[in-house]
Design a protein around this motif. Structure first.
Motif, PDB file in Angstrom:
ATOM      1  N   ASN A 213     -66.315   3.008  -0.304  1.00 22.02           N
ATOM      2  CA  ASN A 213     -65.731   3.587  -1.517  1.00 22.02           C
ATOM      3  C   ASN A 213     -65.506   5.147  -0.803  1.00 22.02           C
ATOM      4  N   VAL A 214     -64.572   5.671  -1.087  1.00 23.11           N
ATOM      5  CA  VAL A 214     -64.072   7.159  -0.591  1.00 23.11           C
ATOM      6  C   VAL A 214     -63.735   7.677  -1.765  1.00 23.11           C
ATOM      7  N   TRP A 215     -64.355   8.964  -1.948  1.00 24.40           N
ATOM      8  CA  TRP A 215     -63.942  10.122  -2.663  1.00 24.40           C
ATOM      9  C   TRP A 215     -63.810  11.325  -1.977  1.00 24.40           C
ATOM     10  N   ALA A 216     -62.705  12.045  -2.517  1.00 23.66           N
ATOM     11  CA  ALA A 216     -62.192  13.083  -1.768  1.00 23.66           C
ATOM     12  C   ALA A 216     -61.847  14.305  -2.894  1.00 23.66           C
ATOM     13  N   THR A 217     -62.087  15.565  -2.957  1.00 26.17           N
ATOM     14  CA  THR A 217     -61.521  16.583  -3.596  1.00 26.17           C
ATOM     15  C   THR A 217     -60.172  17.098  -3.167  1.00 26.17           C
ATOM     16  N   GLU A 218     -60.000  16.855  -2.076  1.00 26.35           N
ATOM     17  CA  GLU A 218     -58.711  17.455  -1.595  1.00 26.35           C
ATOM     18  C   GLU A 218     -58.112  16.337  -0.888  1.00 26.35           C
ATOM     19  N   LYS A 219     -56.627  16.628  -0.651  1.00 26.28           N
ATOM     20  CA  LYS A 219     -55.807  15.501   0.273  1.00 26.28           C
ATOM     21  C   LYS A 219     -56.423  15.177   1.299  1.00 26.28           C
ATOM     22  N   ILE A 220     -56.330  14.056   1.680  1.00 25.81           N
ATOM     23  CA  ILE A 220     -56.742  13.331   2.862  1.00 25.81           C
ATOM     24  C   ILE A 220     -55.817  13.385   3.941  1.00 25.81           C
ATOM     25  N   ASP A 221     -56.112  13.904   5.353  1.00 32.42           N
ATOM     26  CA  ASP A 221     -55.199  13.829   6.269  1.00 32.42           C
ATOM     27  C   ASP A 221     -55.134  12.315   7.073  1.00 32.42           C
ATOM     28  N   TRP A 222     -54.455  11.257   6.615  1.00 36.08           N
ATOM     29  CA  TRP A 222     -54.417  10.043   6.645  1.00 36.08           C
ATOM     30  C   TRP A 222     -54.256   9.710   8.396  1.00 36.08           C
ATOM     31  N   ASP A 223     -53.638  10.290   9.013  1.00 37.58           N
ATOM     32  CA  ASP A 223     -53.688  10.249  10.426  1.00 37.58           C
ATOM     33  C   ASP A 223     -55.348  10.508  11.067  1.00 37.58           C
ATOM     34  N   PHE A 224     -55.739  11.717  10.672  1.00 38.59           N
ATOM     35  CA  PHE A 224     -56.708  11.958  11.301  1.00 38.59           C
ATOM     36  C   PHE A 224     -57.935  11.178  10.631  1.00 38.59           C
ATOM     37  N   PHE A 225     -58.048  10.695   9.312  1.00 36.87           N
ATOM     38  CA  PHE A 225     -58.903   9.893   8.677  1.00 36.87           C
ATOM     39  C   PHE A 225     -58.849   8.493   9.433  1.00 36.87           C
ATOM     40  N   TYR A 226     -57.767   7.937   9.513  1.00 36.85           N
ATOM     41  CA  TYR A 226     -57.819   6.650  10.441  1.00 36.85           C
ATOM     42  C   TYR A 226     -58.135   6.737  12.041  1.00 36.85           C
ATOM     43  N   SER A 227     -57.779   7.798  12.543  1.00 37.56           N
ATOM     44  CA  SER A 227     -58.369   7.918  13.743  1.00 37.56           C
ATOM     45  C   SER A 227     -59.707   7.903  14.018  1.00 37.56           C
ATOM     46  N   GLU A 228     -60.549   8.444  12.896  1.00 33.66           N
ATOM     47  CA  GLU A 228     -62.006   8.298  12.877  1.00 33.66           C
ATOM     48  C   GLU A 228     -62.347   6.760  12.460  1.00 33.66           C
ATOM     49  N   TRP A 229     -61.682   6.462  11.389  1.00 33.79           N
ATOM     50  CA  TRP A 229     -62.070   4.877  10.873  1.00 33.79           C
ATOM     51  C   TRP A 229     -62.072   3.982  12.002  1.00 33.79           C
ATOM     52  N   GLU A 230     -60.780   4.065  12.837  1.00 30.59           N
ATOM     53  CA  GLU A 230     -60.620   2.945  13.860  1.00 30.59           C
ATOM     54  C   GLU A 230     -61.514   3.164  14.977  1.00 30.59           C
ATOM     55  N   GLN A 231     -62.201   4.311  15.054  1.00 33.48           N
ATOM     56  CA  GLN A 231     -63.297   4.393  16.178  1.00 33.48           C
ATOM     57  C   GLN A 231     -64.636   3.492  15.582  1.00 33.48           C
ATOM     58  N   LEU A 232     -64.823   3.513  14.450  1.00 36.33           N
ATOM     59  CA  LEU A 232     -65.918   2.744  13.606  1.00 36.33           C
ATOM     60  C   LEU A 232     -65.405   1.257  13.648  1.00 36.33           C
ATOM     61  N   PHE A 233     -64.366   0.853  13.167  1.00 31.06           N
ATOM     62  CA  PHE A 233     -63.991  -0.379  13.002  1.00 31.06           C
ATOM     63  C   PHE A 233     -62.942  -0.778  14.134  1.00 31.06           C
ATOM     64  N   SER A 234     -62.887  -2.095  14.225  1.00 32.25           N
ATOM     65  CA  SER A 234     -61.924  -2.542  15.172  1.00 32.25           C
ATOM     66  C   SER A 234     -60.693  -2.798  14.447  1.00 32.25           C
ATOM     67  N   ASN A 235     -60.494  -4.410  14.104  1.00 32.91           N
ATOM     68  CA  ASN A 235     -59.450  -4.720  13.262  1.00 32.91           C
ATOM     69  C   ASN A 235     -59.936  -5.577  12.046  1.00 32.91           C
ATOM     70  N   ASP A 236     -61.202  -5.530  12.151  1.00 33.12           N
ATOM     71  CA  ASP A 236     -62.025  -6.245  11.211  1.00 33.12           C
ATOM     72  C   ASP A 236     -62.476  -5.208  10.042  1.00 33.12           C
ATOM     73  N   PHE A 237     -61.418  -4.772   9.232  1.00 31.05           N
ATOM     74  CA  PHE A 237     -61.535  -4.001   8.002  1.00 31.05           C
ATOM     75  C   PHE A 237     -62.206  -4.374   7.029  1.00 31.05           C
ATOM     76  N   PRO A 238     -63.138  -3.517   6.289  1.00 31.75           N
ATOM     77  CA  PRO A 238     -63.697  -3.908   5.147  1.00 31.75           C
ATOM     78  C   PRO A 238     -62.885  -3.840   3.948  1.00 31.75           C
ATOM     79  N   ALA A 239     -63.228  -4.193   2.766  1.00 31.42           N
ATOM     80  CA  ALA A 239     -62.462  -3.925   1.606  1.00 31.42           C
ATOM     81  C   ALA A 239     -62.761  -2.165   1.145  1.00 31.42           C
TER      82      ALA A 239
END
Length: 132
Positions: free
Chosen positions: A81-107
Motif C-alpha cells: 500500500n503506497v500513500w503519497a502527498t505529492e505526485k510520484i515520479d513513476w520512472d524513478f519509483f519503478y526503478s527503485e521498485w524493480e531493484q526490490l522485485f524482479s518480475n514477481d510483483f505483489p498486489a
C-alpha cells in the motif's frame, strides 16, 4: 505442491495491470503473515530529505531493512500500500521498485492524500508479506 506456494495471477478475463503489480495474490493456508507499519523516507540519521525521490529511495532502503530483519525477501511480499502527498515520479519509483522485485510483483494500492503522520513525510509504504 502449488497450494503450498505464494501464487500471483493476472486473470486473462480482464485487462492487464496498468503498472508493475499483480491483480491477485494467493497465500496458502499454512503461511505465516507479516505486516509492517508504513515505511517512510527518513534516513539513518532521522532526517527527511526535502526531495520526493530521495524519500522514495530511503523508503525502499527501510523496506529492505525491515524485511531482512525477519529473514524475508521480495518474493515474500504479497501486498503493498503506497500513500503519497505529492505526485510520484513513476520512472524513478519503478526503478527503485524493480531493484526490490524482479518480475514477481505483489498486489499494490496507491493513494494520494493531503498529509501523512508528520508534515515532512511525502511517501509511506506498507508491506504485507507471507512465508510458507
Amino acid at each position: 505442491m502449488e497450494n503450498e506456494k505464494i501464487t500471483r495471477k493476472n486473470p486473462t478475463s480482464m485487462t492487464a495491470p496498468v503498472g508493475n503489480y499483480t491483480h491477485i495474490t494467493k497465500i496458502p493456508r499454512n503461511a505465516e503473515l507479516y505486516v509492517t507499519s508504513g515505511q517512510v523516507g527518513v534516513d539513518r540519521n532521522g532526517q527527511f530529505p526535502k526531495a520526493m525521490n530521495e524519500q522514495v529511495s530511503n523508503t525502499f532502503i527501510n523496506i529492505k531493512t525491515v524485511i531482512d530483519s525477519e529473514g524475508l525477501s521480495a518474493e515474500n511480499i504479497v501486498k503493498v500500500n503506497v500513500w503519497a502527498t505529492e505526485k510520484i515520479d513513476w520512472d524513478f519509483f519503478y526503478s527503485e521498485w524493480e531493484q526490490l522485485f524482479s518480475n514477481d510483483f505483489p498486489a499494490m494500492t496507491i493513494g494520494y492524500i493531503a498529509e501523512l503522520g508528520l508534515p515532512e513525510i511525502k511517501i509511506e509504504i506498507e508491506i504485507w508479506a507471507a512465508k510458507v
